[in-house]
Design a protein around this motif. Sequence first.
Motif, PDB file in Angstrom:
ATOM      1  N   ASP A   1       0.910  -1.217   0.083  1.00  0.00           N
ATOM      2  CA  ASP A   1       0.077   0.092  -0.038  1.00  0.00           C
ATOM      3  C   ASP A   1       0.746   1.156  -0.052  1.00  0.00           C
ATOM      4  O   ASP A   1       2.038   1.297   0.290  1.00  0.00           O
ATOM      5  CB  ASP A   1      -0.903  -0.040   1.197  1.00  0.00           C
TER       6      ASP A   1
ATOM      7  N   THR B   1      -8.242  -0.618  -3.903  1.00  0.00           N
ATOM      8  CA  THR B   1      -8.744  -0.370  -2.639  1.00  0.00           C
ATOM      9  C   THR B   1      -8.197   0.894  -1.732  1.00  0.00           C
ATOM     10  O   THR B   1      -6.864   1.274  -1.763  1.00  0.00           O
ATOM     11  CB  THR B   1      -8.483  -1.368  -1.533  1.00  0.00           C
TER      12      THR B   1
ATOM     13  N   GLY C   1     -12.920   2.318   0.186  1.00  0.00           N
ATOM     14  CA  GLY C   1     -13.237   0.907  -0.028  1.00  0.00           C
ATOM     15  C   GLY C   1     -12.678   0.529  -1.226  1.00  0.00           C
ATOM     16  O   GLY C   1     -11.894   1.311  -2.040  1.00  0.00           O
ATOM     17  N   THR C   2     -13.186  -0.564  -1.537  1.00  0.00           N
ATOM     18  CA  THR C   2     -12.807  -1.147  -2.924  1.00  0.00           C
ATOM     19  C   THR C   2     -13.557  -0.747  -4.133  1.00  0.00           C
ATOM     20  O   THR C   2     -14.705  -0.816  -4.123  1.00  0.00           O
ATOM     21  CB  THR C   2     -12.793  -2.770  -2.875  1.00  0.00           C
TER      22      THR C   2
ATOM     23  N   ARG D   1      -9.333  -3.097 -10.507  1.00  0.00           N
ATOM     24  CA  ARG D   1     -10.012  -2.768  -8.736  1.00  0.00           C
ATOM     25  C   ARG D   1      -8.703  -2.399  -8.115  1.00  0.00           C
ATOM     26  O   ARG D   1      -7.845  -3.217  -7.910  1.00  0.00           O
ATOM     27  CB  ARG D   1     -10.404  -4.304  -8.619  1.00  0.00           C
TER      28      ARG D   1
ATOM     29  N   SER E   1      -4.165   1.206  -2.199  1.00  0.00           N
ATOM     30  CA  SER E   1      -3.565  -0.035  -2.552  1.00  0.00           C
ATOM     31  C   SER E   1      -2.480   0.050  -3.691  1.00  0.00           C
ATOM     32  O   SER E   1      -2.901   0.982  -4.609  1.00  0.00           O
ATOM     33  CB  SER E   1      -4.512  -1.281  -2.763  1.00  0.00           C
TER      34      SER E   1
ATOM     35  N   HIS F   1      -7.959   2.758   1.242  1.00  0.00           N
ATOM     36  CA  HIS F   1      -8.119   2.524   2.741  1.00  0.00           C
ATOM     37  C   HIS F   1      -8.812   3.859   3.368  1.00  0.00           C
ATOM     38  O   HIS F   1      -9.673   3.785   4.390  1.00  0.00           O
ATOM     39  CB  HIS F   1      -6.979   2.180   3.390  1.00  0.00           C
TER      40      HIS F   1
END
Length: 296
Positions: free
Chosen positions: A68, A150, A113-114, A148, A171, A152
């Motif tokens: 990350d 993420t 989020g994702t 895709r 990410s 955080h």
Amino acid sequence: MQSSPIHGLLVLDKPAGLTSHDVVSLARRAAGERSIGHLGTLDPMATGVLPLLIGKWTRLAPFFSTADKHYTGTIRFGFSTDTFDVEGTPTSELKPLERSLEDLRVLAQRFQGTIDQVPPVFSAKKIGGVPAYKLARQGKPVEMKTARITIHSFKLEGAEGDTVRFSMRVSSGGYVRSVAHELGELAGCGAHLSSLRRVQAGPFGLSEAVTREQLIEAANVGTVRDLLLHPRTVLPEFPAVAADEPSLAKLRNGQAANLPEYSEAAMVKVFRGQTELAAIGRRIAGTLFQPHLNLL
């Protein structure tokens, strides 16, 4: 010039104006080593943490591929650009920001989020083996596939006029520029990334980073090796174990060896002495390990 080959990890605080490739070239000259790779591209306008693997340690790159990143920076509202950042050409008319900071914070929650993100056209993502930015500069059509990722955390810290300060933890593979651009679209006035600083990449932070000037000075006096992170602090999730020469010989030849390691960890860092990382070992059973990666 260094007296002997250098193998290890160096964290550089990249200044604005240099590409990640420029930094690699600088490190090659400083270390006298051709085999150097960076862990995560930083755009020329961005500053901050850029870890570099040097020499045989470039083989460790796969262990850092999903790390990350933590960024701070600013987003300017009022118009968008083709690169999604301050270095691009405006793609919309100047329009005042009519949203409050609280309004923008509500909009920013959509990126938590994702999510599926479309990378910028002017990016290093490859299309048919060619970086997208090269195709874009040639005026060729570029179709970017969603990825895709993420996010955080994405916090808008404060505002001064049409510029908002933020922090973000995202990410690997996420583009802060894309978030800035899309937030501008939601705000109805366009926006672009106006500054960016990477304060952490995986376990590496600014406290461990050296400046370009420090690297050049070390190269001049032959002390680049002193700037490397201590080998035992790298990949802290793997226990460290020292192996004797017979065991190292077995690992080097692809054979399993018994090592004095009694945790339940699946992978270990194998050292010759205290500082020479010799291999990454994978546990077979008990204290028997096979070589997953050899660095000897």
